[in-house]
Design an enzyme around this catalytic site. Structure first.
Site, PDB file in Angstrom:
ATOM      1  N   HIS A 170      11.560  -6.136 -16.782  1.00  0.00           N
ATOM      2  CA  HIS A 170      10.211  -5.890 -17.336  1.00  0.00           C
ATOM      3  C   HIS A 170       9.129  -6.018 -16.266  1.00  0.00           C
ATOM      4  O   HIS A 170       7.985  -6.345 -16.571  1.00  0.00           O
ATOM      5  CB  HIS A 170       9.906  -6.857 -18.495  1.00  0.00           C
ATOM      6  N   SER A 220      -6.723   7.248   4.741  1.00  0.00           N
ATOM      7  CA  SER A 220      -7.705   7.690   3.757  1.00  0.00           C
ATOM      8  C   SER A 220      -8.864   8.357   4.488  1.00  0.00           C
ATOM      9  O   SER A 220      -9.193   7.991   5.615  1.00  0.00           O
ATOM     10  CB  SER A 220      -8.196   6.480   2.955  1.00  0.00           C
ATOM     11  N   GLU A 257       5.055   8.554  -2.768  1.00  0.00           N
ATOM     12  CA  GLU A 257       4.354   9.079  -3.948  1.00  0.00           C
ATOM     13  C   GLU A 257       4.731  10.534  -4.214  1.00  0.00           C
ATOM     14  O   GLU A 257       4.907  10.953  -5.365  1.00  0.00           O
ATOM     15  CB  GLU A 257       2.848   8.958  -3.759  1.00  0.00           C
ATOM     16  N   LYS A 268      -7.123   1.797   4.905  1.00  0.00           N
ATOM     17  CA  LYS A 268      -6.001   2.198   4.050  1.00  0.00           C
ATOM     18  C   LYS A 268      -4.763   2.630   4.831  1.00  0.00           C
ATOM     19  O   LYS A 268      -4.850   3.253   5.877  1.00  0.00           O
ATOM     20  CB  LYS A 268      -6.433   3.345   3.129  1.00  0.00           C
TER      21      LYS A 268
END
Ligand code: ARG
Length: 460
Positions: A159, A280, A293, A286
């Protein structure tokens, strides 16, 4: 309109409408089949010559013409023409230009229906062997990462809540198993793809003394199809590939998701190599996990391609229907997506660095040893359900005191059960892992064995 198309329309009184021509043409994508198309045409022409259906000289003229067309295509010298509809007609039309009317004999005992099915199977067979190679490389990358970090401990989750400590290697080997099943699925798909349709004609077979077994051997097919109607209209092999690819992408997307989480400041278990991270345009600090992704995101188009071909095939009457031309773009896209994802992602895995200290700390926090405490009571004679309830109360007490279980005094333990003794403090993250020594568990001895077995399986 090019000559060959004109001759194919001899029963018509009009040329095809331009929009129809645009709509039905496939050469903009099926040009990718040129090598397979030429290979199958060469085998077919040679077979016709051997069987005396055309003369040996005619066969050799056709073969030489086809070989030089392949060179033209590879040098970029042949302009493919949409008016010629597909790659098959483009090649045949060029053959007429090169060797004259004898080119017209190539299509004896053949139809574009068995031709395109053969080309697609040749293409799929090549794709399958590349897919398996890339999957093997990916498994190797996982195994190398597991071996170099054999001692690293992370929290295992259920979970997405910290559950029990596990070895990182054990976690990575879980993915090894998934990709192992994927390899087997693609291997299985190959068995059913490795069947030659050529010789089925348009749908009913051909009225010439052809030698299909000979063509199968020439083209490297393991067997010939048994039913001409099935052979020209079946695209199961493409669906199977796409189904297997969907499962592989699903597995990749799960790993991608974990790497995205693990590389966040919140987890901090791994760091992605600079060469595999992106920046970024506004936030200078970043370091983004774009590769992971995209692997996660591209899973969507691979599922989409599977659904598209399943839907296209649904309710198609036998045998060939032009709908089947829709089998190509999604399939090519899935092969390309899967191959590029496996290739890039393997590099990301290879260059991942692991923050062992941070992962070890997390593995010991959040009461991850509570199950071990319950098991401790069981060993002292308590039924498991009762032990579970006692430790639950202990955890609630520790949460209220803002303490870890190890920080509680023995008196607190003993107020809940007289079975607790001083030895309860010998329960640690390491002892928890060591204890899980049944086959398939995370104990170092089991994991060392699993790593060795995984290496051997890669050798197979
Ligand atoms: N371009 C066609 C396809 O991909 C080739 C087969 C055409 N056959 C036909 N009967 N129109 O399916």
């Amino acid at each position: 309109m090019a000559g060959i198309m004109k001759s194919l329309r001899s029963r018509f009184q009009k040329e095809a409408n331009k929009a129809v021509e645009n709509y039905t043409a496939s050469v903009s994508f099926d040009h990718r089949l040129y090598r397979q198309d030429i290979a199958s045409s060469i085998a077919h022409a040679r077979m016709l010559g051997r069987q005396g259906i055309i003369t040996a000289e005619e066969a050799e003229l056709i073969v030489a013409g086809l070989i030089s067309i392949r060179e033209e295509i590879e040098c970029g010298d042949l302009k493919l023409d949409q008016a010629l509809e597909d790659i098959h007609m483009n090649i045949e039309s060029r053959l007429f230009e090169k060797i004259g009317d004898v080119a017209g004999k190539l299509h004896t005992a053949r139809s574009r229906n068995d031709q395109v099915a053969t080309d697609m199977r040749l293409f799929a067979k090549e794709a399958l062997s590349e897919t398996v190679k890339l999957l093997r490389e990916f498994q190797r990358a996982l195994l190398d990462l597991a071996e170099t970090n054999a001692e690293v401990i992370i929290p295992g989750y259920t979970h997405l809540q910290r559950a029990q400590p596990v070895l990182l290697a054990h976690h990575l080997l879980a993915y090894f198993e998934m990709f192992q099943r994927d390899v087997e699925r693609f291997g299985d798909c190959l068995k059913r793809t490795d069947v030659l349709p050529l010789g089925s004609g348009a749908l009913a077979g051909v009225p010439y003394p052809i030698d299909r077994e000979w063509i199968a051997r020439e083209l490297g097919f393991g067997q010939i199809s048994s039913n001409s109607l099935d052979a020209v209209s079946d695209r199961d092999f493409i669906i199977e590939y796409q189904a297997a690819a969907s499962l592989t992408m699903m597995h990749l997307s799960r790993l991608a998701e974990e790497i995205i989480l693990w590389s966040s400041a919140e987890f901090g278990f791994v760091e992605i190599d600079d060469a595999y991270a992106t920046s970024s345009s506004i936030m200078p600090q970043k370091k983004n996990p774009d590769v992971a992704e995209l692997a996660r995101g591209k899973t969507g188009r691979v599922y989409g391609n599977l659904l598209a071909i399943l839907t296209t095939m649904k309710s198609l009457p036998l045998a060939y229907n032009k709908d089947l031309q829709e089998d190509k773009e999604g399939f090519f896209d899935t092969v390309d997506t899967l191959h590029s994802t496996l290739g890039v992602f393997a590099g990301l895995v290879r260059t991942l660095s692991v923050n062992a200290g941070r992962a070890r700390r997390a593995a010991g926090e959040s009461y991850t040893l509570a199950t071990d405490l319950a098991d401790y009571l069981v060993k002292k004679g308590a039924p498991f359900r009762e032990a579970h309830s006692i430790v639950g109360k202990l955890v609630r007490h520790a949460v209220n005191q803002e303490k870890s279980l190890q920080e509680l005094p023995l008196a607190d333990y003993q107020s809940l059960s007289p079975l607790f003794g001083e030895d309860v403090y010998s329960i640690t993250v390491e002892s928890s892992i060591d204890a899980r020594d049944a086959p398939g568990g995370t104990a170092p001895r089991q994991v060392a064995r699993a790593l060795k077995r995984a290496r051997e399986r890669l050798q197979e």
